[in-house]
Design a protein around this motif. Sequence first.
Motif, PDB file in Angstrom:
ATOM      1  N   PRO A  89       0.831  -1.203   0.000  1.00 27.88           N
ATOM      2  CA  PRO A  89       0.000   0.000   0.000  1.00 27.88           C
ATOM      3  C   PRO A  89       0.869   1.258   0.000  1.00 27.88           C
ATOM      4  N   GLY A  90       0.474   2.238  -0.804  1.00 27.48           N
ATOM      5  CA  GLY A  90       1.222   3.484  -0.883  1.00 27.48           C
ATOM      6  C   GLY A  90       2.336   3.468  -1.917  1.00 27.48           C
ATOM      7  N   SER A  91       2.536   2.345  -2.597  1.00 23.78           N
ATOM      8  CA  SER A  91       3.571   2.254  -3.635  1.00 23.78           C
ATOM      9  C   SER A  91       3.169   3.079  -4.849  1.00 23.78           C
ATOM     10  N   ALA A  92       4.161   3.432  -5.634  1.00 27.24           N
ATOM     11  CA  ALA A  92       3.914   4.218  -6.844  1.00 27.24           C
ATOM     12  C   ALA A  92       3.243   3.394  -7.931  1.00 27.24           C
ATOM     13  N   THR A  93       3.346   2.066  -7.851  1.00 30.56           N
ATOM     14  CA  THR A  93       2.737   1.182  -8.837  1.00 30.56           C
ATOM     15  C   THR A  93       1.819   0.189  -8.132  1.00 30.56           C
TER      16      THR A  93
END
Length: 191
Positions: A89-93
């Motif tokens: 969660p919160g990753s760019a992808t």
Amino acid sequence: QGLVARLQQAREETAAAQEKFERERAERERERAEGLLLLRLDPESIGLTEYANRHELSLMATDEKLESLKASIKTNGQDTPVRVRPAAPGSATAYELVEGHRRLAVIRALNREIPGGLQILARLDAKAVEAKDLVLKMYRENADREDLSAYETGTMFAQWLRAKICKTQRELAGLVGLKENTVSQYLTIAG
């Protein structure tokens, strides 16, 4: 009575179709949980993990094997899916690559070149959440094809030791089924 019989038959067919749909939905959910789900994704929705084992030089357009793979995929399509896992969660992808760095690089390039873009075929592997499982899957895919250079293999092994996936070279050697001195040689090459 004919109308009543037809209505009853229609209800039974609808119930049977609904039951079949629910069975198929449950099967897709089981497959998703086991990492067997194939997806068509925007290649830009896939990021790399901290354990990516490809050196950037092997992913450059000047690499003849990479250009050959690109020509093949452009002509024939993608035969082998990449493997991805859900990103944190919160990753760019939305996804992270488990295996298929060269295929991803090629399809990203084709995605930019082909009008309308190109999607990538990916197998969702929800089980590749533990670091050890993830790195072993990456290792096995490349070891089976002997695609990684000695430098890339050594760099990968050094990364595993730094990340404490394996505490010692002996443990690492046992994990990948190599002799300890072979692991040591790879590490020396990576410097």
